[in-house]
Scaffold this active site. Structure first.
Site, PDB file in Angstrom:
ATOM      1  N   ASN A   1       0.796  -1.216   0.000  1.00  0.00           N
ATOM      2  CA  ASN A   1       0.000   0.000   0.000  1.00  0.00           C
ATOM      3  C   ASN A   1       0.834   1.275   0.000  1.00  0.00           C
ATOM      4  O   ASN A   1       0.321   2.352   0.260  1.00  0.00           O
ATOM      5  CB  ASN A   1      -0.933   0.009   1.213  1.00  0.00           C
ATOM      6  CG  ASN A   1      -1.789  -1.242   1.283  1.00  0.00           C
ATOM      7  OD1 ASN A   1      -1.580  -2.093   2.146  1.00  0.00           O
ATOM      8  ND2 ASN A   1      -2.708  -1.374   0.342  1.00  0.00           N
TER       9      ASN A   1
ATOM     10  N   ASP B   1      -6.602  -3.464  -1.469  1.00  0.00           N
ATOM     11  CA  ASP B   1      -6.650  -2.083  -1.939  1.00  0.00           C
ATOM     12  C   ASP B   1      -5.232  -1.649  -2.268  1.00  0.00           C
ATOM     13  O   ASP B   1      -4.660  -0.785  -1.621  1.00  0.00           O
ATOM     14  CB  ASP B   1      -7.247  -1.191  -0.854  1.00  0.00           C
ATOM     15  CG  ASP B   1      -7.489   0.209  -1.368  1.00  0.00           C
ATOM     16  OD1 ASP B   1      -7.478   0.389  -2.600  1.00  0.00           O
ATOM     17  OD2 ASP B   1      -7.673   1.114  -0.543  1.00  0.00           O
TER      18      ASP B   1
ATOM     19  N   ILE C   1       1.072   6.913   0.414  1.00  0.00           N
ATOM     20  CA  ILE C   1       0.430   5.910   1.255  1.00  0.00           C
ATOM     21  C   ILE C   1      -1.038   5.803   0.902  1.00  0.00           C
ATOM     22  O   ILE C   1      -1.731   6.807   0.794  1.00  0.00           O
ATOM     23  CB  ILE C   1       0.563   6.296   2.743  1.00  0.00           C
ATOM     24  CG1 ILE C   1       2.036   6.554   3.081  1.00  0.00           C
ATOM     25  CG2 ILE C   1      -0.008   5.213   3.625  1.00  0.00           C
ATOM     26  CD1 ILE C   1       2.228   7.320   4.355  1.00  0.00           C
ATOM     27  N   CYS C   2      -1.463   4.592   0.726  1.00  0.00           N
ATOM     28  CA  CYS C   2      -2.877   4.372   0.439  1.00  0.00           C
ATOM     29  C   CYS C   2      -3.586   4.070   1.744  1.00  0.00           C
ATOM     30  O   CYS C   2      -3.561   2.950   2.237  1.00  0.00           O
ATOM     31  CB  CYS C   2      -3.040   3.204  -0.526  1.00  0.00           C
ATOM     32  SG  CYS C   2      -4.730   2.898  -1.003  1.00  0.00           S
ATOM     33  N   LEU C   3      -4.155   5.103   2.293  1.00  0.00           N
ATOM     34  CA  LEU C   3      -4.797   4.937   3.591  1.00  0.00           C
ATOM     35  C   LEU C   3      -6.038   5.821   3.619  1.00  0.00           C
ATOM     36  O   LEU C   3      -5.976   6.994   3.278  1.00  0.00           O
ATOM     37  CB  LEU C   3      -3.821   5.342   4.703  1.00  0.00           C
ATOM     38  CG  LEU C   3      -4.312   5.181   6.128  1.00  0.00           C
ATOM     39  CD1 LEU C   3      -4.541   3.716   6.458  1.00  0.00           C
ATOM     40  CD2 LEU C   3      -3.306   5.781   7.090  1.00  0.00           C
TER      41      LEU C   3
END
Lengths: 197, 590
Positions: free
Chosen positions: A78, A122, A85-87
């Site tokens: 991620n 994701d 950052i995929c958050l």
């Protein structure tokens, strides 16, 4: 509107009671430019690594989430090569989950959790993600290698540059520095390889 | 309140100079100070302390001010984005702003009477323009106000279609800026835009006396006429190509790069220095009823073939925006708007704007600001529209072009917003932006004017703006949403636009914010002394007695000014994420 007031308070809280494995401080006196270091969780391939995170606080904070980015290369489903950052907490609703009651400390904590528990469904890095899903052993090894290469080594270099700036600041960096020293003592290697950034 | 606070502080001993600072702020200050004193030189810490103390004083004053406001005044100020950042705006400033707003609203009661609903909507737009801009830029969301604006826009558009058919090309006659109704203008403007697309015949007739010349500079020059003509004569054929060509042009002209409008004007100048002159010849008679920036640019385009068309499209867009803006502001503010316009006409006015930018916060109260805001709102509209329209329509292409142009024109704004000075809060930024926007439209006009032989002043102003914008844009555009930093000043606007669109596409879902009415319907109360200590989770500040709180249906409470801002762009509770409104009313967000 309350950006500065709030940031001051948050920094205060971060210095007095920092979340586990995380330190955060102002970057060169700029209140909206922060740096954080996250210690890789134990029993993860990031264990022993120190990961620097750049935090940019937007003008509209806290109505807008802080922008965070890994400065230290990290092998993670991620987190992409640029450190993004995929958050969900880093995005505004409806796509994201940011809300003003979150703060930098909580977001950093969730990043640390994300490091320990990647979310391959994701993915930001598709290849790493599938590796994590179907070939976890390889992922673990690679992630560990990256950690050794960047997160442990880099600390030396970072230490020198950052210590100069952070020393003069609010002393909030001290714990981080100590940690870094300890870590770099362990991983005594050259810092010749810090070209990753 | 202040007394008690003082005592507290004195006891603490850390802060010597604090007088009116709120208690809740205190601990923080003390901590920081101690930290600083340990490691930093005493001088530095002294300075810092002084600054902090000053800031805290202002913050406290701010809170007091807000809490003492009557409901109406609070709304008035909030809707007009007059609350700056706590700690950065002195109470006096707030007061003066409030008075100014009141004066403004009082001065135009007639509009209210006649305006009715429409007024509300317009006012709505104008009010939250800043918010909208912000939200649009960052989120791609449409705020409630944006939403409305959108709707109205569409309606206007529909009308346009009809109108356009009926009266193809109508150059605006030179009309007095005052005395127009916002609604009319809006629809007219919109229709104009459409017209541009549709109308092929360049007949300069004074059809719209109502349209006030938003940007006066044109008037002075023959460029006005040219504008009208160009409008009429514009073909759409080149529209599709327009964006690209524009882009290229932009790149080519580094000087103009600063603003889209300016860029357009510059382009024209570059491409054909003589064009303005041509336009004049043809359309000499067309009056410059509308002062849209686009119109100014048009002069050059009027005579041209495809190129001209390309240019025109952008121009047209600008006009729409400008006009739109006006209505959005408020009818009430019409007078202000007109004033602003008239000012803008004068070169010296331009200068004023600039100065405003420099010290945006303080200048906010000026009448020009209102005008500026208006402009900003305009920008928004196009964006939404774009999203809504899609590419399928023939017009849509044109629209896109227009939008792009607009965006380009206002690219500076976004850059300003992003790169604002460290201190400035969002709200303070807002004023800046609007100012820039205003300038941008003006600039093009200025450029046109200059081309036609207008005054030199405008030119200068433009240049300054340009340089500034460039610098800003270059500064920090790290975020995805932010425009990409461009090395070439000329390219800046376009890139930004592209970015803008990308971003918008990403998350242009629906307006998620609540409307003012919806927000105002939520219950409020004053924090009483007997209440348990609680903290507003938006600003992480403990409530103090007298603070105005707003309670959401989920029972979570926040400072009124904290939660209002959040709710203007979101519809969920910041703590529990529960929808503030019943799902029936609006689609629940997340």
């Amino acid at each position: 509107m309350q950006k500065n007031t709030r940031l001051k308070r948050e920094l205060q809280m971060l210095s007095t009671e920092p979340p586990p494995g995380i330190s955060c401080w102002q970057c060169e006196g700029q209140i909206d430019d922060l740096r954080a270091q996250i210690i890789g969780c134990v029993n993860t391939p990031y264990e022993g690594g120190l990961f620097s995170v750049e935090i940019k606080v937007p003008e509209r904070y806290p109505f807008e989430p802080p922008k965070m980015r890994f400065l230290t290369p990290i092998y993670h489903p991620n987190i992409d090569n640029a450190g993004r950052i995929c958050l969900d907490a880093l995005k505004l609703p409806p796509k994201g989950a940011w809300k003003p009651s979150l703060n930098i400390s909580t977001v950093l904590s969730s990043i640390r959790v994300l490091m320990a528990e990647p979310n391959p469904d994701d993915p930001l890095m598709a290849d790493i993600s599938s590796e994590y899903k179907y070939n976890k052993q390889i992922y673990l090894e690679k992630a560990k290698r990256w950690t050794e290469k960047h997160a442990i080594q880099r600390n030396k270099g970072l230490e020198e540059t950052e210590e100069g700036t952070s020393e003069g600041k609010l002393g909030k960096t001290k714990p981080a520095c100590r940690k870094r020293e300890a870590l770099s003592a362990e991983g005594h290697q050259d810092d010749s390889k810090k070209a990753c950034l | 309140m202040s007394e008690g606070l003082q005592l507290e502080r004195a006891t603490d001993g850390t802060l010597h100079r604090v007088e009116t600072v709120g208690l809740y702020l205190f601990p923080c200050v003390a901590m920081e100070n101690s930290d600083g004193s340990e490691q930093i030189g005493s001088e530095q810490s002294h300075v810092q302390r002084r600054q902090q103390v000053g800031r805290l004083e202002r913050e406290e004053a701010f809170f007091q001010f807000v809490n003492n406001l009557s409901e109406e005044d609070y709304r008035l100020m909030r809707d007009n984005n007059l609350f700056g950042t706590p700690g950065e705006i002195s109470e006096e400033e707030l007061l003066s702003r409030l008075q100014q707003v009141k004066e403004t609203s009082d001065s135009e009661p007639r509009h209210e009477e006649s305006g009715g609903q429409e007024e509300q909507e317009d006012g709505y737009n104008g009010d939250s323009i800043l918010d909208l801009l912000n939200s649009v830029r960052r989120t791609g969301n449409t705020t409630r106000s944006g939403h409305r604006g959108n709707q109205s826009w569409r309606a206007a558009r529909t009308e346009e279609g009809e109108q356009g058919a009926e009266e193809p090309a109508r150059p605006h006659a030179p009309v007095e800026p005052e005395g127009h109704e916002a609604d009319r203008e809006m629809s007219m403007e919109t229709s104009e835009v459409e017209e541009v697309a549709v109308v092929m015949v360049p007949e300069p007739e004074p059809l719209r006396p109502e349209t006030p010349p938003v940007i006066s500079p044109i008037r002075a020059t023959g460029g006005q006429e040219a504008v009208a003509q160009s409008r009429t004569g514009l073909g759409f054929a080149p529209r599709e190509a327009a964006p690209r060509s524009i882009w290229t042009d932009w790149t080519g002209c580094p000087g103009l790069a600063g603003h889209a409008p300016a860029g357009t004007g510059g382009r024209q100048l570059q491409d054909s220095a003589e064009r303005p002159g041509q336009a004049e010849c043809r359309g000499a008679r067309s009056p410059v009823g509308r002062v849209g920036a686009g119109a100014r640019r048009h002069p050059a385009a009027g005579g041209g073939g495809p190129q001209a068309a390309d240019r025109r499209l952008p121009t047209i867009t600008l006009d729409l925006q400008v006009r739109r803006v006006r209505p959005g502001e408020h009818r009430q503010r019409d007078s202000i708007a007109s004033r602003t316009r008239s000012h803008s006409q004068v070169p010296s006015d331009t200068v004023q704007y600039e100065s405003e930018r420099a010290g945006f916060r303080r200048t906010f109260s000026r009448s020009e600001r209102a005008g500026i805001r208006t402009y900003v709102s305009t920008i928004r509209i196009p964006i939404r529209r774009m999203a809504d329209t899609g590419l399928s329509e023939a017009t849509s292409v044109a629209l896109q072009t227009v939008i792009r142009q607009i965006m380009t024109g206002f690219g500076e704004l976004s850059s300003l917003m992003d790169s604002d000075s460290s201190d400035s809060s969002d709200s303070s930024q807002g004023p800046n932006l609007p100012a820039d926007a205003t300038e941008a439209p003006q600039n093009p006009a200025t450029a046109a004017t200059a081309a036609t032989g207008g005054g030199p002043n405008p030119e200068v102003a433009r240049t300054e703006e340009r340089s500034r914008g460039t610098a800003d844009s270059r500064e920090g555009r790290a975020g995805l949403r932010r425009p990409v930093s461009l090395e070439e000043p000329g390219t800046l606007p376009f890139l930004r636009l592209a970015h803008f669109f990308l971003l918008n596409d990403e998350d242009e879902d629906q307006p998620r914010g609540l409307t003012k009415e919806q927000i105002d319907n939520l219950s409020t109360r004053s924090f009483g002394g007997g209440d348990a200590l609680k903290t507003c989770s938006v600003c992480i500040t403990e409530y103090a007695e007298g603070h105005k709180l707003r309670k959401l249906p989920c029972s979570h409470e926040y400072h009124v000014h904290c939660i209002d801002r959040w709710l203007s762009e979101n519809s969920t509770c910041p703590i529990c994420r529960r929808a503030v409104l019943a799902p029936t009313n609006r689609e629940s967000v997340v």
